[in-house]
Scaffold this active site. Sequence first.
Site, PDB file in Angstrom:
ATOM      1  N   HIS A 128       0.943  -0.887  -0.138  1.00  0.00           N
ATOM      2  CA  HIS A 128       0.010  -0.142  -0.085  1.00  0.00           C
ATOM      3  C   HIS A 128       0.794   1.256  -0.072  1.00  0.00           C
ATOM      4  CE1 HIS A 128      -3.452   2.293   1.187  1.00  0.00           C
ATOM      5  NE2 HIS A 128      -2.740   3.149   1.778  1.00  0.00           N
ATOM      6  N   GLU A 129       1.931   1.340   0.816  1.00  0.00           N
ATOM      7  CA  GLU A 129       2.698   2.541   0.984  1.00  0.00           C
ATOM      8  C   GLU A 129       3.469   2.555  -0.205  1.00  0.00           C
ATOM      9  OE1 GLU A 129       1.957   4.384   3.086  1.00  0.00           O
ATOM     10  OE2 GLU A 129       0.961   3.317   4.552  1.00  0.00           O
ATOM     11  N   HIS A 169       1.617   4.419  -2.851  1.00  0.00           N
ATOM     12  CA  HIS A 169       1.596   5.797  -2.649  1.00  0.00           C
ATOM     13  C   HIS A 169       2.742   6.307  -3.349  1.00  0.00           C
ATOM     14  CE1 HIS A 169      -2.093   6.338  -0.588  1.00  0.00           C
ATOM     15  NE2 HIS A 169      -1.572   5.826   0.484  1.00  0.00           N
ATOM     16  N   HIS A 175      -5.806   6.750  -2.641  1.00  0.00           N
ATOM     17  CA  HIS A 175      -6.516   5.848  -2.095  1.00  0.00           C
ATOM     18  C   HIS A 175      -7.803   5.618  -2.940  1.00  0.00           C
ATOM     19  CE1 HIS A 175      -5.123   6.764   2.218  1.00  0.00           C
ATOM     20  NE2 HIS A 175      -4.720   5.909   1.773  1.00  0.00           N
ATOM     21  N   CYS A 177      -7.076   0.687 -10.290  1.00  0.00           N
ATOM     22  CA  CYS A 177      -5.792   1.143  -9.785  1.00  0.00           C
ATOM     23  C   CYS A 177      -4.528   0.044 -10.595  1.00  0.00           C
ATOM     24  CB  CYS A 177      -5.749   0.615  -8.271  1.00  0.00           C
ATOM     25  SG  CYS A 177      -6.769   1.653  -7.131  1.00  0.00           S
TER      26      CYS A 177
HETATM   27 ZN   LIG Z   1      -2.796   5.154   2.178  1.00  0.00          ZN
HETATM   28 ZN   LIG Z   2      -8.209   0.420  -6.446  1.00  0.00          ZN
END
Ligand SMILES: [Zn+2]
Ligand SMILES: [Zn+2]
Length: 181
Positions: free
Chosen positions: A134-135, A138, A144, A172
Amino acid sequence: MTSKKKSVGVVPLGDVPEITLQVIADHITGCFKLTTQILPPFEPPDDALDERQLQYNAGIIIEAMEAMHFANHDKVIGVLNKDLFIPIFTHVFGEARQGGQCGLVSLFRLEKNPDGSTPPKSIIHERAAKVALHELGHLLDLLHCEHRKCLMHFSGGIDEVDEISLDLCEYCSIYLQDKLR
Ligand SMILES: [Zn+2]
Ligand SMILES: [Zn+2]
């Protein structure tokens, strides 16, 4: 112009189990198809410790990491056993600036369930991998996501970390492929 494959360093900040670093590195390679390398450890800076809260300020650690200029790695994920906070949250599982070079994962709150029980090691490893990916998302400029199962969904509690998957949603995924091109 040839596009060079991005490389990610995984660096322990203080004492972190080797197996956890390996799990994180393997997931980065497996899920994001990026090359990874586990780097030598270093201690988080003393001024990152908030004596009153007995927590570490994530922003100060990230600044210290960025000042180290990891020349061989496009992105660097720091992993630590200490509790992390940022000024607007009482604690965070991880932290990264959007599009930045360095991000953080804290194992501190991943080792307990919401009811206080201790999960099996496999669950702790899965949580650490999710927070790290997740990081890293980013750092690769992903935002998000509204999809509750998507890796980029915001997790405020450990139950939400358990609910997201190790995968990006379709949207994503396409965005990431574009960023990595
Ligand atoms: Zn986040
Ligand atoms: Zn997504």
